[in-house]
Design an enzyme around this catalytic site. Structure first.
Site, mmCIF file in Angstrom:
data_model
loop_
_atom_site.group_PDB
_atom_site.id
_atom_site.type_symbol
_atom_site.label_atom_id
_atom_site.label_comp_id
_atom_site.label_asym_id
_atom_site.label_seq_id
_atom_site.Cartn_x
_atom_site.Cartn_y
_atom_site.Cartn_z
ATOM 1 N N GLU A 15 -16.580 77.925 -86.451
ATOM 2 C CA GLU A 15 -17.488 77.444 -85.414
ATOM 3 C C GLU A 15 -18.423 78.578 -84.997
ATOM 4 O OE1 GLU A 15 -17.191 75.022 -81.169
ATOM 5 O OE2 GLU A 15 -15.620 76.469 -81.668
ATOM 6 N N LYS A 65 -19.613 67.711 -82.622
ATOM 7 C CA LYS A 65 -18.408 67.931 -81.816
ATOM 8 C C LYS A 65 -18.332 66.942 -80.659
ATOM 9 C CE LYS A 65 -15.948 71.737 -79.490
ATOM 10 N NZ LYS A 65 -16.056 73.173 -79.120
ATOM 11 N N CYS A 118 -12.747 72.913 -83.096
ATOM 12 C CA CYS A 118 -12.177 73.677 -81.992
ATOM 13 C C CYS A 118 -11.436 72.817 -80.959
ATOM 14 C CB CYS A 118 -13.276 74.519 -81.344
ATOM 15 S SG CYS A 118 -12.662 75.937 -80.382
#
Length: 278
Positions: free
Chosen positions: A54, A127, A167
């Protein structure tokens, strides 16, 4: 119903897969050079799929720095780098995450782009879950500069059906159920040292165990120029939850085999996926 982007069919071959770990800086060109060098190292060891972490192209001095370098979809030097790197090495390249233009002027989409060995983009995941954390002087609020995505994404290769997440997504197992059955979950991340020490490994292993698949986690890992410390510990984990390889801190790679016999062994001995009732 939200559906995965694509599914694979037929028998799948084994493959070597690798995760790149970085300690990215505020300078995009410098980070692209580092990423290129580490991808080349993974390819030299036989990797057919390589995942970047990321924020691999930038860890800015301020949250707004990523807004300044955001790119239009399918246009920009970071995306050109990813396409060219995949094509030059003839690999599947999972581009960690990079900032793309969002609908809100002062925000970005935190997007993971995937390229096939011909350098063609085959998937994009934005995301969905945005990180927020406050403990003492340590504070993060991704929603201040990031616009959330909404669509789970998986893609097919000759050796795996691959699910994407980024994440903080790892804390939401319902996302992975929405992907359907996968052979490999790729999870680029920039976990903080605080939350990483407490939860990173156990969450990764849980996602591998409950989905009975491999997990490839590509992390930021070290002290950044903005003062932030990321946890690192990039890993390859098998469907039983065993850690096959780990890189604790600093730039480098983890690499290993995605073995379909191992997936079949785990799913046959403990057919949890078939036992699901919800």
């Amino acid at each position: 119903m939200i559906r995965p982007q694509s599914e694979s069919t037929g028998a799948l071959q084994n493959a070597r897969v690798a995760a790149v770990q970085m300690v990215s800086t505020p300078r995009v060109e410098e980070n692209l050079q580092t990423a290129g060098r580490l991808v080349s190292e993974a390819v030299a060891q036989g990797a057919e799929l390589v995942a970047l972490p990321e924020y691999f192209p930038i860890m800015g001095l301020r949250d707004g720095d990523k807004v300044k370098v955001r790119e239009a979809d399918a246009c920009g030097p970071i995306q050109d780098f990813l396409a060219e790197t995949a094509r030059r090495h003839g690999i599947w390249l999972v581009g960690g995450s990079l900032p793309l233009i969002a609908s809100e002027e002062d925000k970005v989409l935190n997007s993971c782009l995937v390229y096939n060995p011909q350098g063609e983009r085959v998937a994009r995941y934005d995301k969905i879950h945005l990180f927020g954390f406050q403990k003492g002087a340590e504070r993060y609020k991704e929603s201040a500069t990031i616009e959330a995505g909404y669509q789970p994404v998986a893609f097919a290769t000759p050796f795996a059906r691959v699910g994407l997440s980024i994440c903080y997504d790892i804390r939401f197992p319902e996302l992975y159920r929405a992907l359907g059955v996968t052979d490999l979950l790729v999870i680029p991340a920039a976990f903080t040292e605080t939350t990483g020490c407490a939860h990173w490994e156990i969450l990764l292993r849980a996602r591998a165990i409950e989905n009975q698949c491999y997990v490839l986690a590509a992390a930021q890992g070290g002290k950044h120029e903005n003062g932030r410390e990321t946890h690192g510990n990039s890993m390859l984990i098998d469907p039983w939850g065993d850690i096959l390889e780990r890189k604790a801190k600093g730039p480098g790679i983890v690499i290993g085999e995605l073995d379909h016999a191992r997936i079949a062994e785990v799913r046959t001995s403990l057919p949890a996926l078939k036992h699901r009732v919800m």
